[in-house]
Design a protein around this motif. Structure first.
Motif, PDB file in Angstrom:
ATOM      1  N   ASP A 191      38.206 -12.192  10.446  1.00 54.75           N
ATOM      2  CA  ASP A 191      36.852 -12.617  10.912  1.00 54.75           C
ATOM      3  C   ASP A 191      36.928 -13.599  12.667  1.00 54.75           C
ATOM      4  OD1 ASP A 191      34.333 -13.909  10.530  1.00 54.75           O
ATOM      5  OD2 ASP A 191      34.369 -16.258  10.163  1.00 54.75           O
ATOM      6  N   THR A 192      38.414 -13.435  12.799  1.00 53.84           N
ATOM      7  CA  THR A 192      38.783 -14.341  13.977  1.00 53.84           C
ATOM      8  C   THR A 192      38.465 -13.587  15.219  1.00 53.84           C
ATOM      9  OG1 THR A 192      40.927 -14.994  13.188  1.00 53.84           O
ATOM     10  CG2 THR A 192      40.851 -14.616  15.588  1.00 53.84           C
ATOM     11  N   PRO A 193      37.436 -12.250  15.989  1.00 54.41           N
ATOM     12  CA  PRO A 193      36.364 -12.023  17.202  1.00 54.41           C
ATOM     13  C   PRO A 193      36.233 -13.224  16.848  1.00 54.41           C
ATOM     14  CG  PRO A 193      38.298 -10.210  15.627  1.00 54.41           C
ATOM     15  CD  PRO A 193      38.161 -11.353  15.150  1.00 54.41           C
ATOM     16  N   ARG A 194      35.363 -12.863  15.927  1.00 54.25           N
ATOM     17  CA  ARG A 194      34.106 -13.645  15.897  1.00 54.25           C
ATOM     18  C   ARG A 194      34.179 -14.271  16.007  1.00 54.25           C
ATOM     19  NH1 ARG A 194      31.295 -17.327  13.040  1.00 54.25           N
ATOM     20  NH2 ARG A 194      32.754 -17.213  11.413  1.00 54.25           N
ATOM     21  N   LYS A 195      34.932 -15.627  16.639  1.00 52.33           N
ATOM     22  CA  LYS A 195      35.417 -16.782  16.604  1.00 52.33           C
ATOM     23  C   LYS A 195      35.521 -17.701  18.203  1.00 52.33           C
ATOM     24  CE  LYS A 195      35.988 -18.277  11.724  1.00 52.33           C
ATOM     25  NZ  LYS A 195      37.563 -18.584  10.963  1.00 52.33           N
ATOM     26  N   ILE A 196      36.274 -15.921  18.732  1.00 50.33           N
ATOM     27  CA  ILE A 196      36.789 -16.019  19.875  1.00 50.33           C
ATOM     28  C   ILE A 196      35.395 -15.663  20.981  1.00 50.33           C
ATOM     29  CG2 ILE A 196      37.922 -13.832  21.770  1.00 50.33           C
ATOM     30  CD1 ILE A 196      39.772 -14.369  19.084  1.00 50.33           C
ATOM     31  N   VAL A 197      34.316 -15.181  20.062  1.00 50.52           N
ATOM     32  CA  VAL A 197      33.264 -14.923  20.947  1.00 50.52           C
ATOM     33  C   VAL A 197      32.452 -15.719  20.870  1.00 50.52           C
ATOM     34  CG1 VAL A 197      30.939 -13.315  20.537  1.00 50.52           C
ATOM     35  CG2 VAL A 197      32.910 -11.532  20.700  1.00 50.52           C
ATOM     36  N   ASN A 198      32.327 -16.357  20.220  1.00 53.50           N
ATOM     37  CA  ASN A 198      31.771 -17.271  19.989  1.00 53.50           C
ATOM     38  C   ASN A 198      32.631 -19.045  20.907  1.00 53.50           C
ATOM     39  OD1 ASN A 198      29.234 -17.881  18.264  1.00 53.50           O
ATOM     40  ND2 ASN A 198      30.433 -17.480  16.933  1.00 53.50           N
ATOM     41  N   SER A 199      33.852 -18.636  21.119  1.00 46.21           N
ATOM     42  CA  SER A 199      34.796 -20.114  22.009  1.00 46.21           C
ATOM     43  C   SER A 199      33.953 -19.535  23.581  1.00 46.21           C
ATOM     44  CB  SER A 199      36.154 -19.886  21.097  1.00 46.21           C
ATOM     45  OG  SER A 199      36.052 -20.416  20.574  1.00 46.21           O
ATOM     46  N   LEU A 200      34.277 -17.927  23.835  1.00 46.18           N
ATOM     47  CA  LEU A 200      33.678 -17.893  25.757  1.00 46.18           C
ATOM     48  C   LEU A 200      32.328 -17.939  25.444  1.00 46.18           C
ATOM     49  CD1 LEU A 200      35.108 -13.879  25.009  1.00 46.18           C
ATOM     50  CD2 LEU A 200      35.930 -16.123  26.375  1.00 46.18           C
ATOM     51  N   LEU A 201      31.311 -17.880  24.429  1.00 45.83           N
ATOM     52  CA  LEU A 201      29.722 -18.077  23.838  1.00 45.83           C
ATOM     53  C   LEU A 201      29.656 -19.933  25.118  1.00 45.83           C
ATOM     54  CD1 LEU A 201      28.210 -15.642  22.022  1.00 45.83           C
ATOM     55  CD2 LEU A 201      28.343 -15.923  24.718  1.00 45.83           C
ATOM     56  N   GLN A 202      30.261 -20.664  24.520  1.00 40.03           N
ATOM     57  CA  GLN A 202      30.679 -21.937  24.362  1.00 40.03           C
ATOM     58  C   GLN A 202      31.192 -22.348  26.078  1.00 40.03           C
ATOM     59  OE1 GLN A 202      32.665 -23.287  20.938  1.00 40.03           O
ATOM     60  NE2 GLN A 202      30.978 -22.341  19.452  1.00 40.03           N
ATOM     61  N   VAL A 203      32.046 -20.978  26.813  1.00 44.52           N
ATOM     62  CA  VAL A 203      33.006 -21.597  27.660  1.00 44.52           C
ATOM     63  C   VAL A 203      33.747 -22.923  27.527  1.00 44.52           C
ATOM     64  CG1 VAL A 203      32.710 -22.534  30.051  1.00 44.52           C
ATOM     65  CG2 VAL A 203      30.672 -21.896  29.371  1.00 44.52           C
ATOM     66  N   ARG A 204      34.624 -21.819  26.289  1.00 49.60           N
ATOM     67  CA  ARG A 204      35.384 -22.393  25.721  1.00 49.60           C
ATOM     68  C   ARG A 204      36.807 -21.833  26.463  1.00 49.60           C
ATOM     69  NH1 ARG A 204      32.782 -25.896  20.781  1.00 49.60           N
ATOM     70  NH2 ARG A 204      31.755 -28.027  22.366  1.00 49.60           N
ATOM     71  N   PRO A 205      37.007 -21.255  27.602  1.00 51.75           N
ATOM     72  CA  PRO A 205      38.769 -20.167  27.118  1.00 51.75           C
ATOM     73  C   PRO A 205      39.699 -20.368  26.287  1.00 51.75           C
ATOM     74  CG  PRO A 205      38.491 -21.516  29.051  1.00 51.75           C
ATOM     75  CD  PRO A 205      37.201 -21.943  28.453  1.00 51.75           C
ATOM     76  N   GLY A 206      39.449 -22.445  26.890  1.00 54.67           N
ATOM     77  CA  GLY A 206      41.449 -22.641  26.164  1.00 54.67           C
ATOM     78  C   GLY A 206      41.187 -22.013  24.213  1.00 54.67           C
ATOM     79  N   ASP A 207      40.067 -22.708  23.732  1.00 53.22           N
ATOM     80  CA  ASP A 207      40.196 -21.811  22.593  1.00 53.22           C
ATOM     81  C   ASP A 207      39.575 -20.795  22.062  1.00 53.22           C
ATOM     82  OD1 ASP A 207      39.326 -24.606  21.793  1.00 53.22           O
ATOM     83  OD2 ASP A 207      36.757 -25.332  21.047  1.00 53.22           O
ATOM     84  N   ALA A 208      39.346 -19.825  23.330  1.00 58.19           N
ATOM     85  CA  ALA A 208      39.508 -18.399  22.644  1.00 58.19           C
ATOM     86  C   ALA A 208      40.359 -17.704  22.925  1.00 58.19           C
ATOM     87  CB  ALA A 208      38.206 -16.808  23.748  1.00 58.19           C
ATOM     88  N   ALA A 209      42.156 -18.049  23.800  1.00 57.17           N
ATOM     89  CA  ALA A 209      42.956 -17.538  23.661  1.00 57.17           C
ATOM     90  C   ALA A 209      43.408 -18.492  22.826  1.00 57.17           C
ATOM     91  CB  ALA A 209      43.202 -17.901  25.507  1.00 57.17           C
ATOM     92  N   HIS A 210      43.510 -19.962  22.249  1.00 58.21           N
ATOM     93  CA  HIS A 210      44.159 -19.842  20.734  1.00 58.21           C
ATOM     94  C   HIS A 210      44.208 -18.958  19.625  1.00 58.21           C
ATOM     95  CE1 HIS A 210      45.367 -23.200  18.357  1.00 58.21           C
ATOM     96  NE2 HIS A 210      45.437 -22.785  17.605  1.00 58.21           N
ATOM     97  N   ASN A 211      43.003 -18.759  19.418  1.00 60.24           N
ATOM     98  CA  ASN A 211      42.699 -17.795  18.748  1.00 60.24           C
ATOM     99  C   ASN A 211      42.891 -16.615  18.309  1.00 60.24           C
ATOM    100  OD1 ASN A 211      41.712 -19.824  17.251  1.00 60.24           O
ATOM    101  ND2 ASN A 211      39.151 -19.347  17.491  1.00 60.24           N
ATOM    102  N   THR A 212      42.808 -16.446  20.049  1.00 63.17           N
ATOM    103  CA  THR A 212      43.195 -14.675  20.253  1.00 63.17           C
ATOM    104  C   THR A 212      45.161 -14.508  20.265  1.00 63.17           C
ATOM    105  OG1 THR A 212      41.956 -14.943  22.196  1.00 63.17           O
ATOM    106  CG2 THR A 212      43.757 -13.067  22.164  1.00 63.17           C
ATOM    107  N   LEU A 213      45.521 -15.797  20.223  1.00 60.15           N
ATOM    108  CA  LEU A 213      47.429 -15.127  19.610  1.00 60.15           C
ATOM    109  C   LEU A 213      47.238 -15.447  18.614  1.00 60.15           C
ATOM    110  CD1 LEU A 213      49.707 -16.142  20.945  1.00 60.15           C
ATOM    111  CD2 LEU A 213      49.631 -18.099  21.154  1.00 60.15           C
ATOM    112  N   ARG A 214      46.553 -16.742  18.130  1.00 59.59           N
ATOM    113  CA  ARG A 214      47.127 -16.594  16.624  1.00 59.59           C
ATOM    114  C   ARG A 214      46.259 -15.420  15.862  1.00 59.59           C
ATOM    115  NH1 ARG A 214      46.132 -20.119  12.446  1.00 59.59           N
ATOM    116  NH2 ARG A 214      44.207 -18.529  11.843  1.00 59.59           N
ATOM    117  N   PHE A 215      44.986 -14.600  16.625  1.00 53.93           N
ATOM    118  CA  PHE A 215      45.103 -13.415  16.066  1.00 53.93           C
ATOM    119  C   PHE A 215      45.713 -12.288  15.637  1.00 53.93           C
ATOM    120  CE2 PHE A 215      42.994  -9.208  16.291  1.00 53.93           C
ATOM    121  CZ  PHE A 215      41.881  -8.895  14.935  1.00 53.93           C
ATOM    122  N   GLY A 216      46.633 -12.235  17.698  1.00 54.74           N
ATOM    123  CA  GLY A 216      47.886 -10.981  17.383  1.00 54.74           C
ATOM    124  C   GLY A 216      48.736 -11.410  16.704  1.00 54.74           C
ATOM    125  N   ILE A 217      49.317 -12.753  16.349  1.00 54.93           N
ATOM    126  CA  ILE A 217      50.492 -13.330  15.897  1.00 54.93           C
ATOM    127  C   ILE A 217      49.932 -12.848  14.137  1.00 54.93           C
ATOM    128  CG2 ILE A 217      52.001 -15.087  14.525  1.00 54.93           C
ATOM    129  CD1 ILE A 217      51.337 -16.314  17.158  1.00 54.93           C
TER     130      ILE A 217
END
Length: 284
Positions: A115-141
């Motif tokens: 479900d993480t990609p959906r949250k990354i999309v929402n963070s980008l739509l909220q213009v919160r790139p830090g949150d998107a990067a944080h969850n992207t790193l979590r997803f990769g790990i």
């Protein structure tokens, strides 16, 4: 992520569509977040109570509340329902998760990771790139070291999930909360969160990354992850649903306080004791 949402359009329209999506998102985000109300707005309480009773009956049929009895009026905490949101009893919110099997934990972790990609999309739509990067790193790990997300290695490494949804995106864009709603099966919501859930369902990248029917299976794991919370927090949910004098008022109170706390990102009054477990019970 915008490429995922527009890659089915004709090639000549993709650039225009991507530009339009970005322009709309940035324009709406510039409006500023909606104000957080402090009162209960429940004009459809009669209908909502009927849905609440249906949800309780469904929960009981699935084994919920089998070990509890409804509290007597003398034992139940009196709740104010005059439109002002008050603090619920802290003991009803501070319960720890129940012991669950390692298999259920693995399923929950796997669903959360999917479900993480959906949250990354929402963070980008909220213009919160830090949150998107944080969850992207979590997803990769978690997708690699965590064996496709079966283990939440990222949390153990100090990277807890930044949870978000399209309901929060609408809040950031300035859309007001709207009246309280109780949805069949889903449970407590508001008009804004109901729209948010619908959009989250439709725009989830899992629908577009995987072919049919694998995408249905993938989404099913994200729903199963939410369902495990009913088991993990069963004792507390049972207390709210089956030991409260007015379980509808109690559920509504806790949901609204928790949700508003989430929307404020913790900026509500420091003395507010009503923190955020009830959303875990019903999921998003």
């Amino acid at each position: 992520m915008i490429d995922v949402l527009t890659n089915r359009l004709p090639r000549g329209e993709r650039l225009y569509s991507r530009t339009a999506v970005l322009a709309v998102a940035l324009g709406l985000a510039s409006c500023g977040p909606a104000s957080i109300p402090s009162e209960i707005n429940d004009p459809n309480e009669v209908a909502n109570r009927r849905v609440h009773e249906f949800n309780k009956s469904l929960d009981r049929s699935l084994g919920g509340g089998s070990d509890v009895q409804a509290a007597s009026p003398e034992d139940a905490e009196e709740l104010e329902t005059d439109g002002t949101v008050l603090s619920a009893a802290p003991e009803e919110l501070d319960a720890a998760p129940s012991e669950v099997s390692p298999l259920l934990i693995a399923v929950a972790n796997f669903g959360t990771n999917l479900d993480t990609p959906r949250k990354i999309v929402n963070s980008l739509l909220q213009v919160r790139p830090g949150d998107a990067a944080h969850n992207t790193l979590r997803f990769g790990i978690n997708s690699t070291v965590g064996v496709f997300g079966l283990m939440d290695v990222a949390r153990a490494a100090g990277l807890p999930e930044v949870d978000t949804d399209f309901g929060e995106t609408l809040h950031v864009w300035g859309v007001p909360e709207g009246p309280y709603q109780e949805l069949p099966v889903v449970g407590p919501s508001t008009r804004r969160d109901t729209v948010g859930r619908t959009v989250d369902f439709a725009m989830n990248p899992l629908w577009y990354v995987f072919p049919w029917p694998q995408n249905l299976v993938a989404n099913g794991f994200t729903w199963a992850e939410e369902a495990t919370d009913r088991i993990r927090y069963g004792e507390t949910v049972n207390s709210i649903l089956y030991e409260s004098e007015d379980s509808y008022a109690q559920s509504r109170l806790i949901y609204l306080q928790n949700r508003r706390f989430e929307m404020s990102r913790g900026d509500l009054a420091e003395n507010d004791e009503s923190l955020d477990l009830f959303e875990e019970f019903y999921g998003d």
